[in-house]
Design a protein around this motif. Structure first.
Motif, short mmCIF file in Angstrom:
data_model
loop_
_atom_site.label_atom_id
_atom_site.label_comp_id
_atom_site.label_asym_id
_atom_site.label_seq_id
_atom_site.Cartn_x
_atom_site.Cartn_y
_atom_site.Cartn_z
N ASP A 104 -40.62 10.76 -6.87
CA ASP A 104 -40.06 10.62 -8.22
C ASP A 104 -39.75 9.17 -8.57
OD1 ASP A 104 -40.29 13.30 -8.53
OD2 ASP A 104 -38.15 13.74 -8.70
N VAL A 105 -39.22 8.42 -7.61
CA VAL A 105 -38.85 7.03 -7.92
C VAL A 105 -40.10 6.17 -8.09
CG1 VAL A 105 -38.62 6.05 -5.59
CG2 VAL A 105 -37.16 5.23 -7.43
N LEU A 106 -41.16 6.45 -7.33
CA LEU A 106 -42.40 5.71 -7.52
C LEU A 106 -42.96 5.93 -8.92
CD1 LEU A 106 -44.19 6.16 -4.06
CD2 LEU A 106 -43.08 4.11 -4.95
N GLU A 107 -42.85 7.16 -9.40
CA GLU A 107 -43.30 7.45 -10.77
C GLU A 107 -42.39 6.74 -11.79
OE1 GLU A 107 -44.03 11.25 -13.76
OE2 GLU A 107 -43.61 11.60 -11.64
N TYR A 108 -41.07 6.77 -11.54
CA TYR A 108 -40.13 6.14 -12.46
C TYR A 108 -40.38 4.63 -12.57
CZ TYR A 108 -35.78 4.25 -14.34
OH TYR A 108 -34.87 3.56 -15.12
N LEU A 109 -40.72 4.01 -11.45
CA LEU A 109 -40.90 2.56 -11.42
C LEU A 109 -42.08 2.08 -12.25
CD1 LEU A 109 -40.09 1.85 -7.66
CD2 LEU A 109 -38.68 1.23 -9.63
N THR A 110 -42.98 2.98 -12.61
CA THR A 110 -44.10 2.58 -13.47
C THR A 110 -43.64 2.33 -14.91
OG1 THR A 110 -44.66 4.90 -14.01
CG2 THR A 110 -45.72 3.91 -12.07
N ALA A 111 -42.48 2.89 -15.29
CA ALA A 111 -41.97 2.70 -16.65
C ALA A 111 -40.45 2.89 -16.66
CB ALA A 111 -42.64 3.66 -17.62
N PRO A 112 -39.69 1.92 -16.12
CA PRO A 112 -38.23 2.05 -16.09
C PRO A 112 -37.64 2.16 -17.49
CG PRO A 112 -38.98 0.25 -14.68
CD PRO A 112 -40.15 0.66 -15.49
N VAL A 113 -36.54 2.90 -17.60
CA VAL A 113 -35.86 3.07 -18.88
C VAL A 113 -35.07 1.80 -19.20
CG1 VAL A 113 -34.17 4.46 -20.14
CG2 VAL A 113 -35.72 5.56 -18.49
N GLU A 114 -35.21 1.29 -20.41
CA GLU A 114 -34.62 -0.01 -20.78
C GLU A 114 -33.11 -0.04 -20.68
OE1 GLU A 114 -35.89 -1.39 -24.54
OE2 GLU A 114 -38.01 -1.46 -24.02
N THR A 115 -32.46 1.07 -21.00
CA THR A 115 -31.00 1.06 -21.04
C THR A 115 -30.36 1.43 -19.71
OG1 THR A 115 -31.05 3.34 -21.84
CG2 THR A 115 -30.90 1.59 -23.51
N VAL A 116 -31.18 1.64 -18.68
CA VAL A 116 -30.68 2.07 -17.37
C VAL A 116 -30.82 0.93 -16.35
CG1 VAL A 116 -31.02 3.67 -15.43
CG2 VAL A 116 -31.22 4.49 -17.79
N VAL A 117 -29.77 0.74 -15.56
CA VAL A 117 -29.86 -0.14 -14.39
C VAL A 117 -29.91 0.77 -13.17
CG1 VAL A 117 -28.70 -1.91 -13.03
CG2 VAL A 117 -28.58 -2.00 -15.53
N LEU A 118 -31.04 0.77 -12.50
CA LEU A 118 -31.22 1.60 -11.30
C LEU A 118 -31.01 0.73 -10.07
CD1 LEU A 118 -32.08 4.29 -9.93
CD2 LEU A 118 -34.45 3.44 -10.03
N VAL A 119 -30.00 1.07 -9.27
CA VAL A 119 -29.69 0.32 -8.05
C VAL A 119 -30.15 1.13 -6.84
CG1 VAL A 119 -27.89 -0.80 -6.68
CG2 VAL A 119 -27.68 -0.69 -9.18
N LEU A 120 -30.99 0.52 -6.01
CA LEU A 120 -31.51 1.18 -4.82
C LEU A 120 -30.93 0.50 -3.59
CD1 LEU A 120 -35.27 1.50 -5.89
CD2 LEU A 120 -33.44 3.21 -6.11
N ARG A 121 -30.14 1.25 -2.83
CA ARG A 121 -29.49 0.71 -1.62
C ARG A 121 -30.28 1.13 -0.39
NH1 ARG A 121 -27.87 -2.10 1.83
NH2 ARG A 121 -25.86 -2.02 2.90
N HIS A 122 -30.92 0.15 0.27
CA HIS A 122 -31.77 0.39 1.44
C HIS A 122 -31.23 -0.46 2.59
CE1 HIS A 122 -35.27 0.61 4.05
NE2 HIS A 122 -35.85 1.47 3.24
N ARG A 123 -30.83 0.19 3.68
CA ARG A 123 -30.18 -0.54 4.78
C ARG A 123 -31.15 -1.10 5.81
NH1 ARG A 123 -26.81 3.04 2.77
NH2 ARG A 123 -24.61 2.46 2.52
#
Length: 341
Positions: A104-123
């Motif tokens: 789902d996130v790979l699909e989302y990254l092709t067209a991120p929503v302008e009003t959303v800040v998506l933070v991905l926490r990877h350790r």
């Protein structure tokens, strides 16, 4: 004669990610917090949260985990609001993400929503690494390195930067003393800086650090080595015993002693010359050349040789070669200290 064909490996996708320090982080379509140091990640997210609040006090914040993700949830979290209000979505544990989240996130990254800040926490680790690779190619993405600060100098620089941001000053020796006392926990180190700035005026001195944190000290291998090579034998022995009592492996102390002695031997063999030229030839920083030369003024070739042999014997002992490892280590420290004339 047919023309030769040259096979070309596929071009590597250029990264669009801009990197920034935790305290400078601002809103972006996608924010990556990568690394296992929780204090740096917490600092970055706190900064981002505050700046989002400045832009829109009513923004919506969603905190979720990638590990228990169910298919389709991301589109719900990132759906634009009726009035295009800003929103912040923090996805924790991307390094333990389910396959459903990755898809789902790979699909989302092709067209991120302008009003959303998506933070991905990877350790860290390889799991879901393709999410990081895909995110880094997104225009406007910002990445914050949250890798642990392992070297003492990195921690000293961290302290100096925090004090500088507060428009205050701290002596370098005070910063080193603070790292020596609290350096194993970055969050605790940062809190100690805040406390010192609150409780003192003007420049923070080494004396102020010792007043507040003199009872706590984490002896490092290089601290032992510096004391021994400078002829402070008694202090070096106290430090090496404290290191043992606080769980610092003997092999770490021996490695520090060996590293310092190798530097001395290399500089001694290099002879005279400008520090910058010798530093270039030896692959060392010029200040290390100057320090080694100062130390060598108080060391005879025989003394340096005896010190190297004692440290080699200690290295054999602490790596299971037989005998009392702690005794061999203390003997090496004493030999190094007494080699100074």
């Amino acid at each position: 004669m047919p023309a030769k064909t040259v096979s070309k490996s596929p071009a590597k996708k250029a990264s669009a990610a801009a990197t920034t320090a935790p305290q400078d982080l601002g809103p972006a379509p996608v924010v990556l917090l990568v690394g296992s140091e929780e204090h740096l990640a917490d600092r970055a997210f706190s900064t981002l949260n505050a700046r989002m609040r400045e832009l829109d006090p009513t923004f919506e914040r969603t905190d979720v985990s990638a590990a228990g993700y169910q298919k389709g949830q991301l589109s719900t979290w990132t759906s634009p609001s009726l009035f295009d209000e800003r929103s912040l979505v923090l996805v924790d544990g991307v390094d333990a993400a389910s396959e459903a989240f990755v898809e789902d996130v790979l699909e989302y990254l092709t067209a991120p929503v302008e009003t959303v800040v998506l933070v991905l926490r990877h350790r860290g680790g390889n799991r879901a690494k393709k999410v990081l690779d895909a995110a880094r190619a997104v225009a406007g993405v910002v990445e914050v390195s949250c890798q642990p600060l392992k070297r003492d100098q990195e921690k000293v620089d961290f302290v100096l930067a925090d004090v500088r941001r507060a428009r205050r000053r701290i002596d370098v020796e005070a910063a080193r003393a603070l790292v020596a006392a609290l350096g194993s926990d970055l969050g605790e180190l940062a809190a100690a800086v805040d406390q010192l700035l609150t409780d003192t005026d003007g420049t923070v001195t080494e004396g102020a650090v010792h007043r507040y944190h003199g009872g706590r000290r984490e002896a490092s291998g290089f601290e032992v080595a510096d004391a021994a090579i400078e002829g402070r034998t008694g202090q070096a022995l106290v430090l090496v015993r404290h290191a043992a009592a606080t769980g610092v492996p003997g092999v770490v102390v021996v490695a520090a002693l060996a590293a310092r002695l190798r530097q001395l031997a290399k500089v001694a063999a290099a002879g005279r010359g400008r520090s910058a030229d010798v530093a270039h030839d030896l692959g060392m920083a010029p200040w290390l050349i100057d320090r080694a030369r100062r130390d060598l003024q108080h060391l005879s070739p025989e003394g340096l040789s005896d010190a190297i042999l004692a440290v080699a014997a200690a290295d054999h002992a602490v790596k299971g070669g037989g005998g009392d490892a702690q005794h061999a280590l203390e003997k090496a420290v004493r030999t190094v200290g007494e080699a100074r004339t």
